[in-house]
Scaffold this motif. Structure first.
Motif, PDB file in Angstrom:
ATOM      1  N   THR A  84       0.782  -1.231   0.140  1.00  0.00           N
ATOM      2  CA  THR A  84       0.095  -0.048  -0.009  1.00  0.00           C
ATOM      3  C   THR A  84       0.825   1.197   0.078  1.00  0.00           C
ATOM      4  N   MET A  85       1.869   1.267   0.878  1.00  0.00           N
ATOM      5  CA  MET A  85       2.643   2.264   0.849  1.00  0.00           C
ATOM      6  C   MET A  85       3.564   2.537  -0.334  1.00  0.00           C
ATOM      7  N   ALA A  86       3.979   1.489  -1.138  1.00  0.00           N
ATOM      8  CA  ALA A  86       4.270   1.635  -2.334  1.00  0.00           C
ATOM      9  C   ALA A  86       3.667   2.217  -3.366  1.00  0.00           C
ATOM     10  N   GLU A  87       2.397   1.581  -3.398  1.00  0.00           N
ATOM     11  CA  GLU A  87       1.589   2.083  -4.567  1.00  0.00           C
ATOM     12  C   GLU A  87       1.410   3.757  -4.320  1.00  0.00           C
ATOM     13  N   ASN A  88       1.434   4.176  -3.157  1.00  0.00           N
ATOM     14  CA  ASN A  88       1.052   5.563  -3.145  1.00  0.00           C
ATOM     15  C   ASN A  88       2.238   6.470  -2.810  1.00  0.00           C
ATOM     16  N   ALA A  89       3.333   5.914  -2.667  1.00  0.00           N
ATOM     17  CA  ALA A  89       4.827   6.506  -2.911  1.00  0.00           C
ATOM     18  C   ALA A  89       4.833   7.947  -2.080  1.00  0.00           C
ATOM     19  N   GLN A 104      -4.413   6.931   7.808  1.00  0.00           N
ATOM     20  CA  GLN A 104      -4.887   6.617   6.328  1.00  0.00           C
ATOM     21  C   GLN A 104      -4.488   5.280   5.948  1.00  0.00           C
ATOM     22  N   LEU A 105      -3.216   4.740   6.377  1.00  0.00           N
ATOM     23  CA  LEU A 105      -2.769   3.309   6.134  1.00  0.00           C
ATOM     24  C   LEU A 105      -4.057   2.500   6.362  1.00  0.00           C
ATOM     25  N   SER A 106      -4.446   2.537   7.361  1.00  0.00           N
ATOM     26  CA  SER A 106      -5.516   1.806   7.882  1.00  0.00           C
ATOM     27  C   SER A 106      -6.726   1.845   6.884  1.00  0.00           C
ATOM     28  N   THR A 107      -7.057   3.001   6.402  1.00  0.00           N
ATOM     29  CA  THR A 107      -8.108   3.128   5.258  1.00  0.00           C
ATOM     30  C   THR A 107      -7.823   2.590   4.082  1.00  0.00           C
ATOM     31  N   ILE A 135      -7.152  -2.665   6.719  1.00  0.00           N
ATOM     32  CA  ILE A 135      -6.731  -3.205   7.931  1.00  0.00           C
ATOM     33  C   ILE A 135      -7.161  -2.584   9.132  1.00  0.00           C
ATOM     34  N   PRO A 136      -7.421  -3.193  10.340  1.00  0.00           N
ATOM     35  CA  PRO A 136      -7.888  -2.551  11.390  1.00  0.00           C
ATOM     36  C   PRO A 136      -6.762  -1.510  11.952  1.00  0.00           C
ATOM     37  N   LEU A 137      -7.221  -0.492  12.596  1.00  0.00           N
ATOM     38  CA  LEU A 137      -6.040   0.563  13.071  1.00  0.00           C
ATOM     39  C   LEU A 137      -5.147  -0.137  14.199  1.00  0.00           C
ATOM     40  N   PRO A 138      -5.733  -0.617  15.344  1.00  0.00           N
ATOM     41  CA  PRO A 138      -4.696  -1.247  16.252  1.00  0.00           C
ATOM     42  C   PRO A 138      -3.853  -2.192  15.663  1.00  0.00           C
ATOM     43  N   THR A 139      -4.214  -2.985  14.542  1.00  0.00           N
ATOM     44  CA  THR A 139      -2.876  -3.978  13.812  1.00  0.00           C
ATOM     45  C   THR A 139      -2.378  -3.261  13.014  1.00  0.00           C
ATOM     46  N   VAL A 140      -2.697  -2.190  12.290  1.00  0.00           N
ATOM     47  CA  VAL A 140      -1.717  -1.234  11.353  1.00  0.00           C
ATOM     48  C   VAL A 140      -0.751  -0.680  12.451  1.00  0.00           C
ATOM     49  N   HIS A 141      -1.226   0.003  13.707  1.00  0.00           N
ATOM     50  CA  HIS A 141      -0.192   0.460  14.571  1.00  0.00           C
ATOM     51  C   HIS A 141       1.066  -0.485  15.139  1.00  0.00           C
ATOM     52  N   GLU A 200       8.747   9.954   9.544  1.00  0.00           N
ATOM     53  CA  GLU A 200       9.408  11.296   9.285  1.00  0.00           C
ATOM     54  C   GLU A 200       8.957  12.290  10.381  1.00  0.00           C
ATOM     55  N   ARG A 201       9.466  13.724  10.355  1.00  0.00           N
ATOM     56  CA  ARG A 201       9.295  14.561  11.205  1.00  0.00           C
ATOM     57  C   ARG A 201       7.615  14.940  11.607  1.00  0.00           C
ATOM     58  N   SER A 202       6.988  14.562  10.290  1.00  0.00           N
ATOM     59  CA  SER A 202       5.539  14.892  10.268  1.00  0.00           C
ATOM     60  C   SER A 202       4.808  13.672  11.022  1.00  0.00           C
ATOM     61  N   ARG A 203       5.411  12.701  11.499  1.00  0.00           N
ATOM     62  CA  ARG A 203       4.932  11.428  12.225  1.00  0.00           C
ATOM     63  C   ARG A 203       4.430  10.657  11.175  1.00  0.00           C
ATOM     64  N   ARG A 204       4.532  10.687  10.064  1.00  0.00           N
ATOM     65  CA  ARG A 204       3.972   9.928   8.786  1.00  0.00           C
ATOM     66  C   ARG A 204       5.129   8.888   8.667  1.00  0.00           C
ATOM     67  N   TYR A 205       5.064   7.745   7.920  1.00  0.00           N
ATOM     68  CA  TYR A 205       5.800   6.911   7.768  1.00  0.00           C
ATOM     69  C   TYR A 205       6.176   6.776   6.060  1.00  0.00           C
ATOM     70  N   VAL A 206       7.351   6.412   5.665  1.00  0.00           N
ATOM     71  CA  VAL A 206       7.749   6.035   4.415  1.00  0.00           C
ATOM     72  C   VAL A 206       8.419   4.951   4.403  1.00  0.00           C
ATOM     73  N   LEU A 207       8.739   4.375   3.176  1.00  0.00           N
ATOM     74  CA  LEU A 207       9.436   3.079   2.877  1.00  0.00           C
ATOM     75  C   LEU A 207      11.076   3.186   3.163  1.00  0.00           C
ATOM     76  N   SER A 208      11.706   2.422   4.036  1.00  0.00           N
ATOM     77  CA  SER A 208      12.927   2.693   4.385  1.00  0.00           C
ATOM     78  C   SER A 208      14.047   2.280   3.075  1.00  0.00           C
TER      79      SER A 208
END
Length: 241
Positions: free
Chosen positions: A13-18, A25-28, A32-38, A53-61
């Motif tokens: 999902t993260m690769a598709e959105n880039a 947002q990742l849960s949506t 996948i349920p939010l607790p599981t995503v977390h 990231e500093r924005s508290r969002r995540y990117v692929l490493s």
């Protein structure tokens, strides 16, 4: 097994959105349920496959690059004999391309035997709206996703035949989806014609194309090429299953 499947679903999902994505947002997007995503995101971050990231969002490493390089080599290993068969049968240059983010990237190529032939540097990136491979892949995307790519790239003109009108391009995508193949009428480079089909049922968005000088890429050659490209795409899809 379920956790492993969900972890890969998050990565895909993260690769598709880039773009950097937050937990909610990742849960949506993944369903996948939010607790599981977390929980999974925390684990993937600890393992070094995600980065916050500093924005508290995540990117692929960047750690995933090693896995990507290995899978790309495997993909090339399967694809090259298929492309060679196309060149032997049709005479023109055969390519394998992938949609990466908002651009088409060329993964491998088998050149024509002619002294005057098309050459695309492996790894070269192009806007998808002006390539047959890009059109073939975009025709299989949901309309909203295809429109999003067009809005972000801006549809720049490369030649006099490049389609830069969004509505006209979307209408052409509908035709590509109906007929099962796409054609680039010198839209990326003057004097070059290309035909492509999508490779379906693969982990990434792929297309196989045949390109050559417009003087040799006649309508008759395209009529011969389309069924061969289609068969090759099916065979490659089965190879990668």
């Amino acid at each position: 097994m379920q956790s492993i499947g969900r972890a890969f679903a998050l990565l895909e999902t993260m690769a598709e959105n880039a773009i950097p994505i937050g937990i909610s947002q990742l849960s949506t997007l993944s369903g996948i349920p939010l607790p599981t995503v977390h929980r999974l995101v925390r684990t993937l971050t600890e393992l070094g496959y995600l980065r916050q990231e500093r924005s508290r969002r995540y990117v692929l490493s960047p750690r995933l690059i090693r896995l990507g390089d290995s899978s790309e080599r495997t993909l090339t290993l399967f694809a090259r004999p298929r492309l060679t068969g196309l060149v032997d049968e049709l005479g023109e240059t055969a390519n394998l391309a992938m949609l990466d983010g908002d651009q088409i990237v060329y993964l491998t190529q088998v050149p024509s035997r002619y002294s005057v032939r098309m050459f695309t540097e492996i790894g070269r990136r192009m806007d998808p709206h002006c390539t047959a491979a890009g059109k073939a892949i975009m025709a299989g995307l949901p309309p909203g996703s295809a429109l999003g790519i067009l809005k972000r790239t801006g549809m720049p003109s490369h030649t006099a035949t490049t389609i830069t009108d969004r509505d006209r391009f979307m209408a052409q995508l509908a035709e590509v989806a109906r007929q099962g193949y796409a054609v680039d009428e010198g839209e990326q480079e003057n004097g070059v014609r290309c035909v492509a089909v999508a490779v379906h049922d693969t982990p990434v968005r792929l297309a196989i194309s045949l390109s050559g000088p417009a003087t040799r890429m006649t309508d008759e050659l395209l009529r011969r090429a389309v069924p061969l490209l289609t068969d090759t795409a099916r065979a490659l899809s089965a190879d990668l299953a």
